[in-house]
Design a protein around this motif. Structure first.
Motif, PDB file in Angstrom:
ATOM      1  N   ILE A 210     -12.890 -12.045 -13.248  1.00  9.48           N
ATOM      2  CA  ILE A 210     -13.546 -12.910 -12.267  1.00  9.48           C
ATOM      3  C   ILE A 210     -14.788 -12.195 -11.745  1.00  9.48           C
ATOM      4  O   ILE A 210     -14.700 -11.039 -11.326  1.00  9.48           O
ATOM      5  CB  ILE A 210     -12.600 -13.242 -11.095  1.00  9.48           C
ATOM      6  N   PRO A 211     -15.936 -12.849 -11.763  1.00  9.57           N
ATOM      7  CA  PRO A 211     -17.157 -12.217 -11.227  1.00  9.57           C
ATOM      8  C   PRO A 211     -16.935 -11.773  -9.784  1.00  9.57           C
ATOM      9  O   PRO A 211     -16.328 -12.495  -8.989  1.00  9.57           O
ATOM     10  CB  PRO A 211     -18.203 -13.331 -11.313  1.00  9.57           C
ATOM     11  N   SER A 212     -17.420 -10.617  -9.440  1.00  6.42           N
ATOM     12  CA  SER A 212     -17.162 -10.048  -8.113  1.00  6.42           C
ATOM     13  C   SER A 212     -18.224 -10.430  -7.079  1.00  6.42           C
ATOM     14  O   SER A 212     -18.113 -10.047  -5.919  1.00  6.42           O
ATOM     15  CB  SER A 212     -17.083  -8.521  -8.210  1.00  6.42           C
ATOM     16  N   PHE A 213     -19.262 -11.203  -7.506  1.00 15.67           N
ATOM     17  CA  PHE A 213     -20.356 -11.495  -6.575  1.00 15.67           C
ATOM     18  C   PHE A 213     -19.906 -12.207  -5.290  1.00 15.67           C
ATOM     19  O   PHE A 213     -20.487 -11.968  -4.223  1.00 15.67           O
ATOM     20  CB  PHE A 213     -21.464 -12.295  -7.274  1.00 15.67           C
ATOM     21  N   PRO A 214     -18.857 -13.110  -5.325  1.00 13.40           N
ATOM     22  CA  PRO A 214     -18.502 -13.772  -4.059  1.00 13.40           C
ATOM     23  C   PRO A 214     -17.991 -12.810  -2.992  1.00 13.40           C
ATOM     24  O   PRO A 214     -17.949 -13.160  -1.813  1.00 13.40           O
ATOM     25  CB  PRO A 214     -17.391 -14.751  -4.479  1.00 13.40           C
ATOM     26  N   LYS A 215     -17.610 -11.591  -3.419  1.00 12.44           N
ATOM     27  CA  LYS A 215     -17.047 -10.626  -2.471  1.00 12.44           C
ATOM     28  C   LYS A 215     -18.131  -9.922  -1.666  1.00 12.44           C
ATOM     29  O   LYS A 215     -17.860  -9.373  -0.590  1.00 12.44           O
ATOM     30  CB  LYS A 215     -16.220  -9.599  -3.263  1.00 12.44           C
ATOM     31  N   SER A 216     -19.364  -9.943  -2.140  1.00 12.32           N
ATOM     32  CA  SER A 216     -20.421  -9.169  -1.498  1.00 12.32           C
ATOM     33  C   SER A 216     -20.935  -9.839  -0.225  1.00 12.32           C
ATOM     34  O   SER A 216     -20.858 -11.061  -0.055  1.00 12.32           O
ATOM     35  CB  SER A 216     -21.581  -8.979  -2.467  1.00 12.32           C
ATOM     36  N   ARG A 217     -21.477  -9.040   0.661  1.00 15.66           N
ATOM     37  CA  ARG A 217     -22.037  -9.549   1.907  1.00 15.66           C
ATOM     38  C   ARG A 217     -23.312 -10.345   1.660  1.00 15.66           C
ATOM     39  O   ARG A 217     -23.609 -11.301   2.393  1.00 15.66           O
ATOM     40  CB  ARG A 217     -22.333  -8.385   2.860  1.00 15.66           C
ATOM     41  N   ILE A 218     -24.048  -9.940   0.643  1.00 15.83           N
ATOM     42  CA  ILE A 218     -25.303 -10.639   0.331  1.00 15.83           C
ATOM     43  C   ILE A 218     -25.019 -12.080  -0.080  1.00 15.83           C
ATOM     44  O   ILE A 218     -25.668 -13.028   0.395  1.00 15.83           O
ATOM     45  CB  ILE A 218     -26.075  -9.903  -0.792  1.00 15.83           C
ATOM     46  N   SER A 219     -24.023 -12.242  -0.971  1.00 14.19           N
ATOM     47  CA  SER A 219     -23.694 -13.606  -1.414  1.00 14.19           C
ATOM     48  C   SER A 219     -23.168 -14.438  -0.255  1.00 14.19           C
ATOM     49  O   SER A 219     -23.449 -15.640  -0.157  1.00 14.19           O
ATOM     50  CB  SER A 219     -22.661 -13.557  -2.549  1.00 14.19           C
ATOM     51  N   LEU A 220     -22.406 -13.814   0.644  1.00  9.96           N
ATOM     52  CA  LEU A 220     -21.895 -14.530   1.820  1.00  9.96           C
ATOM     53  C   LEU A 220     -23.064 -14.987   2.695  1.00  9.96           C
ATOM     54  O   LEU A 220     -23.080 -16.140   3.171  1.00  9.96           O
ATOM     55  CB  LEU A 220     -20.950 -13.635   2.614  1.00  9.96           C
ATOM     56  N   ALA A 221     -24.030 -14.104   2.876  1.00  8.73           N
ATOM     57  CA  ALA A 221     -25.195 -14.453   3.692  1.00  8.73           C
ATOM     58  C   ALA A 221     -25.978 -15.599   3.069  1.00  8.73           C
ATOM     59  O   ALA A 221     -26.425 -16.531   3.767  1.00  8.73           O
ATOM     60  CB  ALA A 221     -26.091 -13.216   3.851  1.00  8.73           C
ATOM     61  N   ILE A 222     -26.126 -15.565   1.742  1.00 11.05           N
ATOM     62  CA  ILE A 222     -26.859 -16.634   1.042  1.00 11.05           C
ATOM     63  C   ILE A 222     -26.128 -17.963   1.196  1.00 11.05           C
ATOM     64  O   ILE A 222     -26.747 -19.011   1.459  1.00 11.05           O
ATOM     65  CB  ILE A 222     -27.027 -16.271  -0.453  1.00 11.05           C
ATOM     66  N   VAL A 223     -24.796 -17.928   1.038  1.00 11.57           N
ATOM     67  CA  VAL A 223     -23.993 -19.156   1.141  1.00 11.57           C
ATOM     68  C   VAL A 223     -24.069 -19.725   2.561  1.00 11.57           C
ATOM     69  O   VAL A 223     -24.253 -20.945   2.753  1.00 11.57           O
ATOM     70  CB  VAL A 223     -22.532 -18.875   0.736  1.00 11.57           C
ATOM     71  N   LEU A 224     -23.931 -18.878   3.566  1.00  6.39           N
ATOM     72  CA  LEU A 224     -24.010 -19.353   4.950  1.00  6.39           C
ATOM     73  C   LEU A 224     -25.399 -19.918   5.259  1.00  6.39           C
ATOM     74  O   LEU A 224     -25.530 -20.935   5.961  1.00  6.39           O
ATOM     75  CB  LEU A 224     -23.678 -18.205   5.908  1.00  6.39           C
ATOM     76  N   LEU A 225     -26.429 -19.275   4.713  1.00  6.34           N
ATOM     77  CA  LEU A 225     -27.797 -19.777   4.895  1.00  6.34           C
ATOM     78  C   LEU A 225     -27.963 -21.131   4.226  1.00  6.34           C
ATOM     79  O   LEU A 225     -28.592 -22.054   4.790  1.00  6.34           O
ATOM     80  CB  LEU A 225     -28.793 -18.773   4.316  1.00  6.34           C
ATOM     81  N   ALA A 226     -27.380 -21.282   3.007  1.00 10.09           N
ATOM     82  CA  ALA A 226     -27.482 -22.547   2.277  1.00 10.09           C
ATOM     83  C   ALA A 226     -26.806 -23.678   3.052  1.00 10.09           C
ATOM     84  O   ALA A 226     -27.339 -24.796   3.145  1.00 10.09           O
ATOM     85  CB  ALA A 226     -26.846 -22.398   0.897  1.00 10.09           C
ATOM     86  N   ILE A 227     -25.615 -23.393   3.614  1.00 10.18           N
ATOM     87  CA  ILE A 227     -24.892 -24.407   4.401  1.00 10.18           C
ATOM     88  C   ILE A 227     -25.706 -24.789   5.635  1.00 10.18           C
ATOM     89  O   ILE A 227     -25.840 -25.989   5.973  1.00 10.18           O
ATOM     90  CB  ILE A 227     -23.502 -23.880   4.806  1.00 10.18           C
ATOM     91  N   THR A 228     -26.273 -23.782   6.309  1.00 13.01           N
ATOM     92  CA  THR A 228     -27.073 -24.038   7.512  1.00 13.01           C
ATOM     93  C   THR A 228     -28.309 -24.876   7.185  1.00 13.01           C
ATOM     94  O   THR A 228     -28.640 -25.845   7.892  1.00 13.01           O
ATOM     95  CB  THR A 228     -27.497 -22.699   8.143  1.00 13.01           C
ATOM     96  N   ASP A 347     -15.304 -23.923  -2.861  1.00 11.03           N
ATOM     97  CA  ASP A 347     -14.830 -23.115  -3.990  1.00 11.03           C
ATOM     98  C   ASP A 347     -15.282 -21.665  -3.872  1.00 11.03           C
ATOM     99  O   ASP A 347     -14.551 -20.742  -4.269  1.00 11.03           O
ATOM    100  CB  ASP A 347     -15.324 -23.703  -5.313  1.00 11.03           C
ATOM    101  N   PHE A 348     -16.458 -21.462  -3.355  1.00  5.12           N
ATOM    102  CA  PHE A 348     -16.948 -20.089  -3.170  1.00  5.12           C
ATOM    103  C   PHE A 348     -16.006 -19.298  -2.272  1.00  5.12           C
ATOM    104  O   PHE A 348     -15.657 -18.148  -2.563  1.00  5.12           O
ATOM    105  CB  PHE A 348     -18.358 -20.111  -2.561  1.00  5.12           C
ATOM    106  N   PHE A 349     -15.587 -19.929  -1.175  1.00  6.17           N
ATOM    107  CA  PHE A 349     -14.721 -19.219  -0.223  1.00  6.17           C
ATOM    108  C   PHE A 349     -13.312 -19.006  -0.779  1.00  6.17           C
ATOM    109  O   PHE A 349     -12.654 -18.024  -0.426  1.00  6.17           O
ATOM    110  CB  PHE A 349     -14.699 -19.960   1.116  1.00  6.17           C
ATOM    111  N   ILE A 350     -12.845 -19.911  -1.643  1.00  9.09           N
ATOM    112  CA  ILE A 350     -11.554 -19.699  -2.305  1.00  9.09           C
ATOM    113  C   ILE A 350     -11.615 -18.453  -3.178  1.00  9.09           C
ATOM    114  O   ILE A 350     -10.733 -17.581  -3.120  1.00  9.09           O
ATOM    115  CB  ILE A 350     -11.159 -20.930  -3.156  1.00  9.09           C
ATOM    116  N   VAL A 351     -12.647 -18.362  -3.994  1.00  6.49           N
ATOM    117  CA  VAL A 351     -12.790 -17.200  -4.887  1.00  6.49           C
ATOM    118  C   VAL A 351     -12.977 -15.928  -4.068  1.00  6.49           C
ATOM    119  O   VAL A 351     -12.383 -14.877  -4.383  1.00  6.49           O
ATOM    120  CB  VAL A 351     -13.964 -17.389  -5.862  1.00  6.49           C
ATOM    121  N   ARG A 352     -13.751 -16.009  -3.012  1.00  3.43           N
ATOM    122  CA  ARG A 352     -13.988 -14.840  -2.162  1.00  3.43           C
ATOM    123  C   ARG A 352     -12.680 -14.344  -1.537  1.00  3.43           C
ATOM    124  O   ARG A 352     -12.390 -13.145  -1.534  1.00  3.43           O
ATOM    125  CB  ARG A 352     -15.014 -15.190  -1.077  1.00  3.43           C
TER     126      ARG A 352
END
Length: 605
Positions: A210-228, A347-352
Motif C-alpha cells: 500500500i502506498p505510504s503517502f496518505p500517512k505523511s503530514r504533507i498529504s494530510l495538509a494537501i487533502v485538508l486544503l483541498a476540502i477547504t 477513502d483517503f482517511f480510511i487508508v491513512r
C-alpha cells in the motif's frame, strides 16, 4: 462447592434463573414490537392527515413525537435482543456443564485432530480423542486456545517448578471466579473463533503493498486544503462571486483523484482482513472481559498486562480495526461513496487510518493472540478443577531423581467407581506388575501417567496425596501396525522401543510405562526379548513400570533385587472371579483366562 451433586444443583439453578429471565425479556420484546408498529403507524397517519386533509401543526408534532418514540423503542428492542442472546448463550454454558457431570462429553471438542500415535505418551494415555482427557477438560472458545491446551497436555516438562506453580495459581484463581468463566465462555457458544485465520489475515497485512503517502503530514495538509477550497468554491458560487460550475468541476476532479488513488489499497485491505470482520466482535468482548477481570495471580496478571499496556492496548487496537472495517463496509453504498469522497475525501482517511493502525499495533498482534489463547486454555482447566472438587493439588519437589509417591491414586475417568492405590516409584527402579486379564494393570499404568500430566499442567490430581519431581515421560501401551506402509505389529513394537531408547538418551531422567513388551511374538521369544530389553535399558537414566502377563518375567527380582521389584493385581477364584483392583507386593498367582473360557464352554456346549 463440596461435591459434584452440589455443583450440579448449582448449574441447574442457574439454568432455571436464566430461563425465567429469557422468558421475561421475550415478553418485553413482544411489547416493543407492538410499540414499534404503533408508533410507526401513528407517525405515518399524522403525516398523511397533515398533507391530505391540511391538518394543523399538531399533526406534525404528533408525527415528530411518534418518530422519536419509534427510534427510542427500536433501540430498546435491539438492546433486549442482545440481552436475550447473551442469556441464551450463558444458559448453554450451564447446560453443557450439566452434561459433563452426567458423563456426557459430546458437547465438547474431543481433540481428535491432535491424536499422534508416535507421540511419547499421549496416544497410550488417552489424552486426545473421544472420551479423552482433552475431551473432558476442553471448553476453549478459540482455535488458539484449543491448540494451547493441547500443547500443555502433550508437552509436560516446563522450564522449572515456578512455571508449574504459576499455572496452578492462575487456574485456582479462575476456578473461584465462576461468574467470570461462565460469561467468558458464553461468547463462544455460537461458533469457535478461528484464531489461526485471524492471525494469518493480520499477518498478511505486512505483505500488502500500500502506498505510504496518505500517512505523511504533507498529504494530510494537501487533502485538508483541498476540502477547504472545495467548500470555498461552494460558498463563493452561492454568493455569485464565482461560476456555479466551479464546485462541480472541483468536486468531480477531487472525487476521481482520491477514488482512483485509494481504490486498489482499500480492495487489498478488505481482502486481507475483511473475512475476520464478524469474528472481531466476540474477540473484542473476550479481550474486554480479560482486561477488566481484576485477577491477581502472577500468571493471570501477566496476561492482563500484555493486553493492556499503555503503548499498545489490545482492546483499543481491535476496536479501531473493527471501526475501520465498518467504514470500508459503508462504502458498499454507491451514493455514500460519491458524497463522502466528494466532500470529505473519505477513502483517503480510511487508508491513512489503516496505515497508522498497521504501524502502531502490528508488532504486538502475535503476542496478544498468544495471551488470549493462554487465558482461553486456563479457563478450560479452571472449569475442570471446579467440576472435580475431589481432586487435590500435587506436591512438586525440586529433585533431579524420579520421585513419584502416591496415596490412593485413581484414574480420573472412573469417577466414584475408581479404586485408589498407594504406590511409590523410586529413581532407577523397575516395577514388574503381573496379574490376570481385567485385573486392573493397564488402568493403573494409565493412572500413573495421566495424573502426572495433570500435575505438570497445574491441574489437580486424582489421589489423596501425590508428590512428584519433574521428569520426562514415555509410554508404550497401544502399538498399532501400519499395513499401508508394510509395517507389521511386531515391527511396529520394535520401532516404538527404538523410539523409547532414543528419547531416554536425550533426557536426564525418564519414567517409562510399558504394557506387555513384545506382544507380537511367541511366549519364549517374548520373555527372552523382554528380559534383554529391561536389562539393557536399565543402564540408562530410566525408571520403569512394566505390566505383563508373563510370570517368568517376575523372576528378575530374584536376579537383580536392587533394581527390579514385583507388584501384582491378584484375583480370587472360587465359583466366580473376584477383582479387588488393589495393587500388592509380589507376583500374581492366579490367572483367569482358562477359568473364564471353561465357564463359557460349559454354558455353550
Amino acid at each position: 462447592m463440596r461435591n459434584k451433586e452440589e455443583i450440579k444443583e448449582f448449574y441447574l439453578q442457574q439454568i432455571q434463573i436464566l430461563k425465567s429471565e429469557i422468558s421475561r425479556l421475550k415478553r418485553y420484546n413482544k411489547l416493543f414490537i407492538t410499540l414499534e408498529l404503533a408508533t410507526f403507524i401513528t407517525a405515518a397517519g399524522a403525516i398523511l392527515i397533515y398533507y391530505l386533509w391540511h391538518g394543523g401543526n399538531i399533526f406534525l408534532a404528533i408525527s415528530a413525537i411518534s418518530i422519536i418514540s419509534y427510534i427510542a423503542v427500536r433501540q430498546r428492542d435491539k438492546q433486549t435482543e442482545r440481552r436475550i442472546e447473551e442469556k441464551v448463550n450463558l444458559k448453554i454454558v450451564y447446560e453443557k456443564e450439566v452434561s459433563y457431570l452426567n458423563g456426557d462429553y459430546s458437547p465438547f471438542q474431543d481433540g481428535e485432530k491432535y491424536i499422534d500415535s508416535q507421540h511419547d505418551f499421549t496416544f497410550d494415555l488417552d489424552i486426545f480423542g473421544k472420551l479423552s482427557l482433552f475431551n473432558r477438560i476442553n471448553r476453549t472458545i478459540t482455535s488458539g486456545g484449543s491448540d494451547c491446551l493441547a500443547n500443555i497436555l502433550s508437552d509436560i516438562k516446563p522450564a522449572n517448578i515456578q512455571a508449574i506453580t504459576e499455572n496452578r495459581d492462575a487456574i485456582k484463581e479462575l476456578a473461584d471466579r465462576e461468574n467470570l468463566r461462565a460469561h467468558y465462555l458464553s461468547l463462544g457458544q455460537k461458533e469457535t473463533i478461528d484464531t489461526k485465520e485471524i492471525l494469518d489475515k493480520l499477518n498478511h497485512i505486512r505483505d500488502i503493498d500500500i502506498p505510504s503517502f496518505p500517512k505523511s503530514r504533507i498529504s494530510l495538509a494537501i487533502v485538508l486544503l483541498a476540502i477547504t477550497c472545495f467548500l470555498g468554491t461552494i460558498i463563493t458560487s452561492i454568493l455569485g462571486i464565482t461560476s456555479s460550475n466551479l464546485p462541480i468541476v472541483w468536486g468531480s476532479i477531487q472525487f476521481f483523484i482520491v477514488y482512483s488513488l485509494c481504490l486498489n489499497p482499500i480492495k487489498k485491505m478488505s481482502k486481507a482482513v475483511g473475512v475476520i470482520h464478524k469474528q472481531l466482535k466476540n474477540y473484542i468482548s473476550q479481550i474486554s472481559i480479560i482486561a477488566n477481570s481484576k485477577l491477581e495471580s502472577k500468571g493471570n496478571k501477566n496476561i492482563i498486562s500484555t493486553l493492556t499496556s499503555n503503548d499498545a492496548n489490545a482492546e483499543l487496537a481491535f476496536n479501531e480495526l473493527k471501526t475501520l472495517l465498518d467504514s470500508i463496509d459503508r462504502r458498499a453504498n454507491i451514493l455514500g461513496i460519491l458524497l463522502f469522497n466528494t466532500f470529505l475525501l473519505y477513502d483517503f482517511f480510511i487508508v491513512r487510518r489503516f496505515l497508522h493502525w498497521q504501524e502502531k499495533y502490528m508488532f504486538r498482534i502475535e503476542e496478544w493472540i498468544d495471551a488470549i489463547s493462554k487465558f482461553d486454555a486456563s479457563v478450560s482447566m479452571a472449569t475442570f478443577r471446579f467440576n472435580e472438587p475431589q481432586a487435590v493439588d500435587a506436591e512438586i519437589v525440586e529433585n533431579e531423581d524420579v520421585i513419584y509417591q502416591a496415596k490412593s491414586l485413581r484414574h480420573p475417568f472412573l469417577g466414584d467407581k475408581a479404586v485408589g492405590n498407594d504406590f511409590n516409584i523410586d529413581n532407577r527402579k523397575y516395577y514388574i506388575i503381573t496379574g490376570a486379564n481385567m485385573a486392573g494393570k493397564s488402568t493403573f499404568l494409565r493412572s500413573i501417567g495421566i495424573n502426572y500430566i495433570l500435575a505438570m499442567s497445574g491441574m489437580p490430581v486424582f489421589a489423596d496425596e501425590l508428590k512428584v519431581s519433574v521428569f520426562s515421560l514415555f509410554s508404550s501401551m497401544r502399538t498399532t501396525d501400519d499395513l499401508s506402509h508394510g509395517i507389521s505389529y511386531f515391527n511396529a513394537e520394535l520401532l516404538r522401543l527404538k523410539q523409547l531408547i532414543e528419547a531416554c538418551k536425550k533426557n536426564k531422567n525418564t519414567l517409562i510405562i510399558l504394557d506387555e513388551i513384545l506382544k507380537g511374538t511367541n511366549s519364549l521369544d517374548k520373555l527372552n526379548g523382554s528380559r534383554l530389553f529391561l536389562k539393557s535399558v536399565s543402564s540408562l537414566p530410566v525408571t520403569g513400570v512394566v505390566a505383563t502377563h508373563d510370570l517368568e518375567l517376575s523372576k528378575m527380582e530374584q536376579e537383580h533385587p536392587e533394581r527390579f521389584l514385583n507388584y501384582c493385581f491378584e484375583i480370587g477364584l472360587s465359583d466366580k472371579v473376584t477383582y479387588t483392583y488393589k495393587i500388592t507386593r509380589g507376583a500374581a498367582k492366579n490367572q483367569n483366562a482358562t477359568f473364564l473360557l471353561n465357564n463359557i464352554l460349559k454354558e455353550s456346549l
